[in-house]
Design a protein around this motif. Structure first.
Motif, PDB file in Angstrom:
ATOM      1  N   GLN A  63       0.833  -1.225   0.066  1.00 18.99           N
ATOM      2  CA  GLN A  63       0.236   0.001  -0.115  1.00 18.99           C
ATOM      3  C   GLN A  63       0.832   1.254  -0.005  1.00 18.99           C
ATOM      4  O   GLN A  63       0.638   2.231  -0.641  1.00 18.99           O
ATOM      5  N   ALA A  64       2.035   1.117   0.610  1.00 20.22           N
ATOM      6  CA  ALA A  64       2.909   2.345   0.838  1.00 20.22           C
ATOM      7  C   ALA A  64       3.502   2.296  -0.399  1.00 20.22           C
ATOM      8  O   ALA A  64       3.872   3.646  -0.746  1.00 20.22           O
ATOM      9  N   LEU A  65       3.762   1.567  -1.004  1.00 24.20           N
ATOM     10  CA  LEU A  65       4.473   1.472  -2.464  1.00 24.20           C
ATOM     11  C   LEU A  65       3.535   2.222  -3.717  1.00 24.20           C
ATOM     12  O   LEU A  65       3.985   3.197  -4.562  1.00 24.20           O
ATOM     13  N   CYS A  66       2.219   2.068  -3.401  1.00 14.43           N
ATOM     14  CA  CYS A  66       1.346   3.074  -4.244  1.00 14.43           C
ATOM     15  C   CYS A  66       1.344   4.494  -4.148  1.00 14.43           C
ATOM     16  O   CYS A  66       1.365   5.029  -5.379  1.00 14.43           O
ATOM     17  N   ASP A  67       2.051   4.896  -2.991  1.00 12.30           N
ATOM     18  CA  ASP A  67       2.108   6.390  -2.979  1.00 12.30           C
ATOM     19  C   ASP A  67       3.372   6.908  -3.836  1.00 12.30           C
ATOM     20  O   ASP A  67       3.569   7.939  -4.127  1.00 12.30           O
ATOM     21  N   GLU A  68       4.383   5.626  -4.165  1.00 13.06           N
ATOM     22  CA  GLU A  68       5.574   6.043  -4.929  1.00 13.06           C
ATOM     23  C   GLU A  68       5.379   6.258  -6.378  1.00 13.06           C
ATOM     24  O   GLU A  68       6.244   6.399  -7.142  1.00 13.06           O
ATOM     25  N   PHE A  69       4.073   5.715  -6.803  1.00 18.86           N
ATOM     26  CA  PHE A  69       4.051   5.527  -8.181  1.00 18.86           C
ATOM     27  C   PHE A  69       4.206   6.805  -8.891  1.00 18.86           C
ATOM     28  O   PHE A  69       4.806   6.784  -9.966  1.00 18.86           O
ATOM     29  N   GLY A  70       3.661   8.022  -8.343  1.00 15.65           N
ATOM     30  CA  GLY A  70       3.641   9.206  -9.072  1.00 15.65           C
ATOM     31  C   GLY A  70       2.982   9.188 -10.599  1.00 15.65           C
ATOM     32  O   GLY A  70       2.156   8.403 -11.029  1.00 15.65           O
ATOM     33  N   PRO A  71       3.841   9.848 -11.540  1.00 17.92           N
ATOM     34  CA  PRO A  71       3.689   9.773 -12.902  1.00 17.92           C
ATOM     35  C   PRO A  71       3.462   8.491 -13.434  1.00 17.92           C
ATOM     36  O   PRO A  71       2.674   8.167 -14.588  1.00 17.92           O
ATOM     37  N   LEU A  72       4.055   7.520 -12.832  1.00 23.26           N
ATOM     38  CA  LEU A  72       4.068   6.014 -13.328  1.00 23.26           C
ATOM     39  C   LEU A  72       2.533   5.438 -13.341  1.00 23.26           C
ATOM     40  O   LEU A  72       2.640   4.582 -14.136  1.00 23.26           O
ATOM     41  N   SER A  73       1.945   6.049 -12.485  1.00 14.74           N
ATOM     42  CA  SER A  73       0.631   5.346 -12.390  1.00 14.74           C
ATOM     43  C   SER A  73      -0.357   5.388 -13.621  1.00 14.74           C
ATOM     44  O   SER A  73      -1.383   4.953 -13.818  1.00 14.74           O
ATOM     45  N   ARG A  74       0.046   6.536 -14.647  1.00 16.96           N
ATOM     46  CA  ARG A  74      -0.714   6.480 -15.933  1.00 16.96           C
ATOM     47  C   ARG A  74      -0.320   5.303 -16.831  1.00 16.96           C
ATOM     48  O   ARG A  74      -1.106   5.237 -17.712  1.00 16.96           O
ATOM     49  N   ASP A  75       0.639   4.757 -16.624  1.00 15.57           N
ATOM     50  CA  ASP A  75       1.130   3.518 -17.230  1.00 15.57           C
ATOM     51  C   ASP A  75      -0.077   2.431 -16.815  1.00 15.57           C
ATOM     52  O   ASP A  75      -0.143   1.920 -15.637  1.00 15.57           O
ATOM     53  N   HIS A  76      -0.521   1.676 -18.051  1.00 14.57           N
ATOM     54  CA  HIS A  76      -1.527   0.582 -17.725  1.00 14.57           C
ATOM     55  C   HIS A  76      -1.065  -0.406 -16.879  1.00 14.57           C
ATOM     56  O   HIS A  76      -1.717  -1.010 -16.020  1.00 14.57           O
ATOM     57  N   ARG A  77       0.096  -0.842 -16.975  1.00 17.95           N
ATOM     58  CA  ARG A  77       0.800  -1.843 -16.364  1.00 17.95           C
ATOM     59  C   ARG A  77       0.808  -1.674 -14.841  1.00 17.95           C
ATOM     60  O   ARG A  77       0.300  -2.270 -13.740  1.00 17.95           O
ATOM     61  N   VAL A  78       1.256  -0.500 -14.637  1.00 20.06           N
ATOM     62  CA  VAL A  78       1.204   0.299 -12.856  1.00 20.06           C
ATOM     63  C   VAL A  78       0.094   0.329 -12.496  1.00 20.06           C
ATOM     64  O   VAL A  78      -0.294  -0.047 -11.312  1.00 20.06           O
ATOM     65  N   ALA A  79      -0.884   0.938 -13.221  1.00 21.53           N
ATOM     66  CA  ALA A  79      -2.481   0.886 -12.767  1.00 21.53           C
ATOM     67  C   ALA A  79      -2.951  -0.300 -12.396  1.00 21.53           C
ATOM     68  O   ALA A  79      -3.631  -0.496 -11.331  1.00 21.53           O
ATOM     69  N   GLU A  80      -2.572  -1.566 -13.243  1.00 18.67           N
ATOM     70  CA  GLU A  80      -3.190  -2.764 -12.889  1.00 18.67           C
ATOM     71  C   GLU A  80      -2.813  -3.313 -11.574  1.00 18.67           C
ATOM     72  O   GLU A  80      -3.139  -3.857 -10.849  1.00 18.67           O
ATOM     73  N   LEU A  81      -1.281  -2.901 -11.487  1.00 21.65           N
ATOM     74  CA  LEU A  81      -0.567  -3.327 -10.203  1.00 21.65           C
ATOM     75  C   LEU A  81      -1.233  -2.662  -8.921  1.00 21.65           C
ATOM     76  O   LEU A  81      -1.638  -3.478  -7.807  1.00 21.65           O
TER      77      LEU A  81
END
Length: 91
Positions: A63-81
């Motif tokens: 859950q804490a890792l999700c806070d680190e995603f930042g702009p990467l969260s726009r990538d569909h693979r990171v969003a699925e993660l």
């Protein structure tokens, strides 16, 4: 160096908690480096470990890792993660 760290830290004798911490740390390093492949690879491994062990500690680290995603969260693979991590935290 990354491979040496991974092999040492993820040795078969390590506890689920320790392995989960190392995997989430490696995924977080990938997020800081803007390396989607590293985030998805290590994050996915940590999710599998969290499911196998039912470790609340590993889930909290994810859950804490999700806070680190930042702009990467726009990538569909990171969003699925991120979506997979969210399913771990819901009852």
């Amino acid at each position: 160096m990354k491979d040496a760290l991974e092999q040492t830290a993820l040795a078969s004798g390590q506890s689920y908690r320790r392995r989960g911490a190392v995997l989430t740390d490696l995924a977080a390093i990938g997020a800081k480096r803007q390396d989607v492949e590293q985030v998805v690879a290590y994050g996915g491994e940590a999710i599998g470990l969290a499911r196998a062990s039912a470790s609340g500690y590993v889930v909290r680290r994810l859950q804490a890792l999700c806070d680190e995603f930042g702009p990467l969260s726009r990538d569909h693979r990171v969003a699925e993660l991120g979506a997979e991590i969210a399913t771990l935290s819901t009852p």
